[in-house]
Design an enzyme around this catalytic site. Sequence first.
Site, PDB file in Angstrom:
ATOM      1  N   GLU A  13       8.884   3.364   2.944  1.00 40.76           N
ATOM      2  CA  GLU A  13       9.456   3.106   4.276  1.00 40.76           C
ATOM      3  C   GLU A  13       9.739   1.607   4.439  1.00 40.76           C
ATOM      4  O   GLU A  13      10.797   1.215   4.957  1.00 40.76           O
ATOM      5  CB  GLU A  13       8.489   3.591   5.380  1.00 40.76           C
ATOM      6  CG  GLU A  13       8.330   5.100   5.480  1.00 40.76           C
ATOM      7  CD  GLU A  13       7.430   5.707   4.398  1.00 40.76           C
ATOM      8  OE1 GLU A  13       6.719   4.954   3.697  1.00 40.76           O
ATOM      9  OE2 GLU A  13       7.450   6.949   4.244  1.00 40.76           O
ATOM     10  N   GLU A  18       7.136  -8.986  -7.766  1.00 39.00           N
ATOM     11  CA  GLU A  18       6.200  -7.873  -7.972  1.00 39.00           C
ATOM     12  C   GLU A  18       6.959  -6.548  -7.969  1.00 39.00           C
ATOM     13  O   GLU A  18       6.750  -5.694  -8.821  1.00 39.00           O
ATOM     14  CB  GLU A  18       5.130  -7.875  -6.863  1.00 39.00           C
ATOM     15  CG  GLU A  18       4.196  -6.670  -6.949  1.00 39.00           C
ATOM     16  CD  GLU A  18       3.157  -6.623  -5.830  1.00 39.00           C
ATOM     17  OE1 GLU A  18       3.016  -7.619  -5.091  1.00 39.00           O
ATOM     18  OE2 GLU A  18       2.477  -5.588  -5.704  1.00 39.00           O
ATOM     19  N   LEU A  48      -4.728 -10.503  -6.983  1.00 38.29           N
ATOM     20  CA  LEU A  48      -4.098 -11.082  -5.796  1.00 38.29           C
ATOM     21  C   LEU A  48      -4.634 -10.391  -4.544  1.00 38.29           C
ATOM     22  O   LEU A  48      -4.638  -9.153  -4.473  1.00 38.29           O
ATOM     23  CB  LEU A  48      -2.578 -10.926  -5.862  1.00 38.29           C
ATOM     24  CG  LEU A  48      -1.853 -11.437  -4.612  1.00 38.29           C
ATOM     25  CD1 LEU A  48      -0.732 -12.392  -4.976  1.00 38.29           C
ATOM     26  CD2 LEU A  48      -1.284 -10.284  -3.801  1.00 38.29           C
ATOM     27  N   GLN A  83      17.566  28.666 -18.130  1.00 40.96           N
ATOM     28  CA  GLN A  83      18.424  27.685 -17.455  1.00 40.96           C
ATOM     29  C   GLN A  83      17.730  26.951 -16.313  1.00 40.96           C
ATOM     30  O   GLN A  83      18.034  25.791 -16.042  1.00 40.96           O
ATOM     31  CB  GLN A  83      19.706  28.354 -16.969  1.00 40.96           C
ATOM     32  CG  GLN A  83      20.655  28.655 -18.121  1.00 40.96           C
ATOM     33  CD  GLN A  83      22.017  29.121 -17.653  1.00 40.96           C
ATOM     34  OE1 GLN A  83      22.242  29.339 -16.471  1.00 40.96           O
ATOM     35  NE2 GLN A  83      22.928  29.280 -18.588  1.00 40.96           N
ATOM     36  N   ALA A 104      -4.376  -5.077   7.992  1.00 40.40           N
ATOM     37  CA  ALA A 104      -3.077  -5.685   7.641  1.00 40.40           C
ATOM     38  C   ALA A 104      -2.567  -5.106   6.325  1.00 40.40           C
ATOM     39  O   ALA A 104      -2.911  -5.579   5.245  1.00 40.40           O
ATOM     40  CB  ALA A 104      -3.223  -7.206   7.531  1.00 40.40           C
ATOM     41  N   GLY A 105      -1.776  -4.038   6.439  1.00 39.20           N
ATOM     42  CA  GLY A 105      -1.185  -3.401   5.252  1.00 39.20           C
ATOM     43  C   GLY A 105       0.294  -3.717   5.211  1.00 39.20           C
ATOM     44  O   GLY A 105       0.715  -4.768   4.719  1.00 39.20           O
ATOM     45  N   ILE A 158      -7.848  -4.252  -3.500  1.00 41.31           N
ATOM     46  CA  ILE A 158      -7.407  -5.319  -4.406  1.00 41.31           C
ATOM     47  C   ILE A 158      -7.599  -4.892  -5.855  1.00 41.31           C
ATOM     48  O   ILE A 158      -8.740  -4.722  -6.328  1.00 41.31           O
ATOM     49  CB  ILE A 158      -8.158  -6.644  -4.112  1.00 41.31           C
ATOM     50  CG1 ILE A 158      -8.007  -7.006  -2.622  1.00 41.31           C
ATOM     51  CG2 ILE A 158      -7.633  -7.771  -5.015  1.00 41.31           C
ATOM     52  CD1 ILE A 158      -6.571  -7.054  -2.091  1.00 41.31           C
TER      53      ILE A 158
HETATM   54  C1  FAD Z   1      -4.389   1.598  -5.673  1.00 39.30           C
HETATM   55  C2  FAD Z   1      -3.921   0.492  -4.800  1.00 39.30           C
HETATM   56  C3  FAD Z   1      -3.758  -0.784  -5.345  1.00 39.30           C
HETATM   57  C4  FAD Z   1      -3.404  -1.854  -4.528  1.00 39.30           C
HETATM   58  N1  FAD Z   1      -3.384  -3.132  -5.045  1.00 39.30           N
HETATM   59  C5  FAD Z   1      -3.242  -4.179  -4.188  1.00 39.30           C
HETATM   60  C6  FAD Z   1      -3.444  -5.529  -4.659  1.00 39.30           C
HETATM   61  O1  FAD Z   1      -3.712  -5.768  -5.832  1.00 39.30           O
HETATM   62  N2  FAD Z   1      -3.338  -6.543  -3.753  1.00 39.30           N
HETATM   63  C7  FAD Z   1      -3.053  -6.327  -2.424  1.00 39.30           C
HETATM   64  O2  FAD Z   1      -3.001  -7.286  -1.675  1.00 39.30           O
HETATM   65  N3  FAD Z   1      -2.835  -5.057  -1.966  1.00 39.30           N
HETATM   66  C8  FAD Z   1      -2.946  -3.993  -2.803  1.00 39.30           C
HETATM   67  N4  FAD Z   1      -2.768  -2.703  -2.335  1.00 39.30           N
HETATM   68  C9  FAD Z   1      -2.417  -2.487  -0.937  1.00 39.30           C
HETATM   69  C10 FAD Z   1      -1.027  -1.894  -0.727  1.00 39.30           C
HETATM   70  O3  FAD Z   1      -0.040  -2.849  -0.947  1.00 39.30           O
HETATM   71  C11 FAD Z   1      -1.013  -1.290   0.703  1.00 39.30           C
HETATM   72  O4  FAD Z   1      -1.814  -0.134   0.667  1.00 39.30           O
HETATM   73  C12 FAD Z   1       0.381  -0.974   1.180  1.00 39.30           C
HETATM   74  O5  FAD Z   1       1.112  -2.151   1.411  1.00 39.30           O
HETATM   75  C13 FAD Z   1       0.399  -0.124   2.464  1.00 39.30           C
HETATM   76  O6  FAD Z   1      -0.461  -0.650   3.423  1.00 39.30           O
HETATM   77  P1  FAD Z   1      -1.510   0.344   4.163  1.00 39.30           P
HETATM   78  O7  FAD Z   1      -2.223   1.096   3.091  1.00 39.30           O
HETATM   79  O8  FAD Z   1      -2.340  -0.460   5.075  1.00 39.30           O
HETATM   80  O9  FAD Z   1      -0.637   1.358   4.958  1.00 39.30           O
HETATM   81  P2  FAD Z   1      -0.060   1.166   6.476  1.00 39.30           P
HETATM   82  O10 FAD Z   1       0.636  -0.129   6.589  1.00 39.30           O
HETATM   83  O11 FAD Z   1      -1.140   1.463   7.449  1.00 39.30           O
HETATM   84  O12 FAD Z   1       1.040   2.327   6.532  1.00 39.30           O
HETATM   85  C14 FAD Z   1       0.710   3.692   6.812  1.00 39.30           C
HETATM   86  C15 FAD Z   1       2.019   4.473   6.885  1.00 39.30           C
HETATM   87  O13 FAD Z   1       2.827   3.977   7.969  1.00 39.30           O
HETATM   88  C16 FAD Z   1       4.094   3.613   7.481  1.00 39.30           C
HETATM   89  N5  FAD Z   1       4.601   2.459   8.234  1.00 39.30           N
HETATM   90  C17 FAD Z   1       3.973   1.291   8.522  1.00 39.30           C
HETATM   91  N6  FAD Z   1       4.781   0.479   9.199  1.00 39.30           N
HETATM   92  C18 FAD Z   1       5.956   1.122   9.353  1.00 39.30           C
HETATM   93  C19 FAD Z   1       7.192   0.802   9.980  1.00 39.30           C
HETATM   94  N7  FAD Z   1       7.408  -0.375  10.567  1.00 39.30           N
HETATM   95  N8  FAD Z   1       8.180   1.723   9.953  1.00 39.30           N
HETATM   96  C20 FAD Z   1       7.994   2.918   9.350  1.00 39.30           C
HETATM   97  N9  FAD Z   1       6.841   3.284   8.744  1.00 39.30           N
HETATM   98  C21 FAD Z   1       5.843   2.389   8.751  1.00 39.30           C
HETATM   99  C22 FAD Z   1       3.894   3.275   6.011  1.00 39.30           C
HETATM  100  O14 FAD Z   1       5.096   3.353   5.278  1.00 39.30           O
HETATM  101  C23 FAD Z   1       2.872   4.340   5.622  1.00 39.30           C
HETATM  102  O15 FAD Z   1       3.536   5.547   5.351  1.00 39.30           O
HETATM  103  C24 FAD Z   1      -3.107  -1.616  -3.159  1.00 39.30           C
HETATM  104  C25 FAD Z   1      -3.213  -0.328  -2.625  1.00 39.30           C
HETATM  105  C26 FAD Z   1      -3.646   0.714  -3.413  1.00 39.30           C
HETATM  106  C27 FAD Z   1      -3.823   2.070  -2.777  1.00 39.30           C
END
Ligand code: FAD
Length: 398
Positions: free
Chosen positions: A385, A253, A133, A290, A140-141, A168
Amino acid sequence: MTALIRNASDAAYEITAEQAEIRDAAKKFFMNELHPLQQRMDDEDWWPETAMPALGKMGYLGVTVPPDYGGAGLDYLAAGLVAEELAAANPALGISWLAHDNLCANNIYRNGSEAQRRKYLPKLCAGEWVGALGMTEPGAGSDALGSMRTTARREGDRYILNGTKLYITNGPIADVLLVYAKTDPAKGAHGISAFVVEKHFPGFKVAQKLDKMGYRGSPLGELVFQDCEVPAENRVGDENRGHVVMMSGLDLERAMAAPMSIGIAARALALALDYAKMRVQFGKPIASFQMIQSKLAEMYIELEAARTLVYRVLVACNALDRGEGGRGEIHKLSAAALYAAARACSVCCTEAVQIFGGSGYMRDTEINRLYRTAKLNEIAAGTQEIRKLIIARELIGG
Ligand SMILES: Cc1cc2nc3c(=O)[nH]c(=O)nc-3n(C[C@H](O)[C@H](O)[C@H](O)COP(=O)(O)OP(=O)(O)OC[C@H]3O[C@@H](n4cnc5c(N)ncnc54)[C@H](O)[C@@H]3O)c2cc1C
């Protein structure tokens, strides 16, 4: 019907004799066949190509997809028990299985047309094709919907996709990918559609395989869509309704990722317990101290408290209609279940390494692998978060 004796834990969690039988058979198969593959997968970041077909042959793919399409047609709790045992035996295969089975196959089953189901599900359920997926992008995370840059432009009977997807799972090996792209960028989160992309579609490319600290062996990649041609019939659901597919898919998921954290936590506790009984210091097994007992007890409490919530949420998923989710009770509950399970997993893995002492710090030990693996459970499928934000928003309302 065979009268199976349920143990007290199964009774407490309302696991039926049939569900326990499915779990126990899965555990046996995963420990015998898949657990031995872990070391090489971790050392060499090696993907065992025979694993998916073997899982398909044994009926462990398409677990929530009805038999009519080649699946096992399990309820969500039974499917979660399979996920738990797979993650305990081989976490890297567990996460690849999750991306394949839940993120891709189950999403196509729940949101796809009858033609899409017939075309893609039988091969996914057999393990002939690997699924993935693609939602996350470089920019865009956590804000996957709002910040999405990948676009899909309609041209006659096809869409032209342009953009990049990052992190991905199964990306480098996937035959079939469910991909989100903006069909009407001006509408923001409400201008997204979902598509099934096949790896041989012109303009699709795996840009790179990524190197990660845990879950090694499960291939992770960056994918590029450069004027990628996707037949219009491969759009999943209505145009600009991709956010509904995405948000309801994310709830399922999270519900299905949660038992994987439980499996890893339970395995860490079992390993730590064995080691504590065996390791002698000051003339006694360290389990007699303990402070070690306190750690073991706390690990157990974290694990079982999370397990209770996780199993109840899996049961709640059984009642979800097609397209339902992405808001309301199940949105809040699935985020809470994954939060609790991921936290229990981190506590159990961290304390287990502490119990193993120096040997737990050695990279080639199973407990060290679990420790490196556990961290992702607090990051992927929405970070801890973001899970809290979801819960708070649902609590506050509006
Ligand atoms: C091994 C691995 C497998 C993955 N597999 C998939 C997959 O199969 N398909 C897919 O589409 N994605 C996948 N992902 C992506 C994953 O879902 C994202 O990495 C995740 O959603 C976080 O996004 P980001 O890494 O861009 O972090 P960011 O969004 O940049 O976040 C960075 C930090 O800021 C914090 N943050 C962001 N916004 C806020 C807010 N509003 N308030 C407070 N804190 C905030 C976050 O919690 C985090 O601590 C995968 C990632 C990894 C590492």
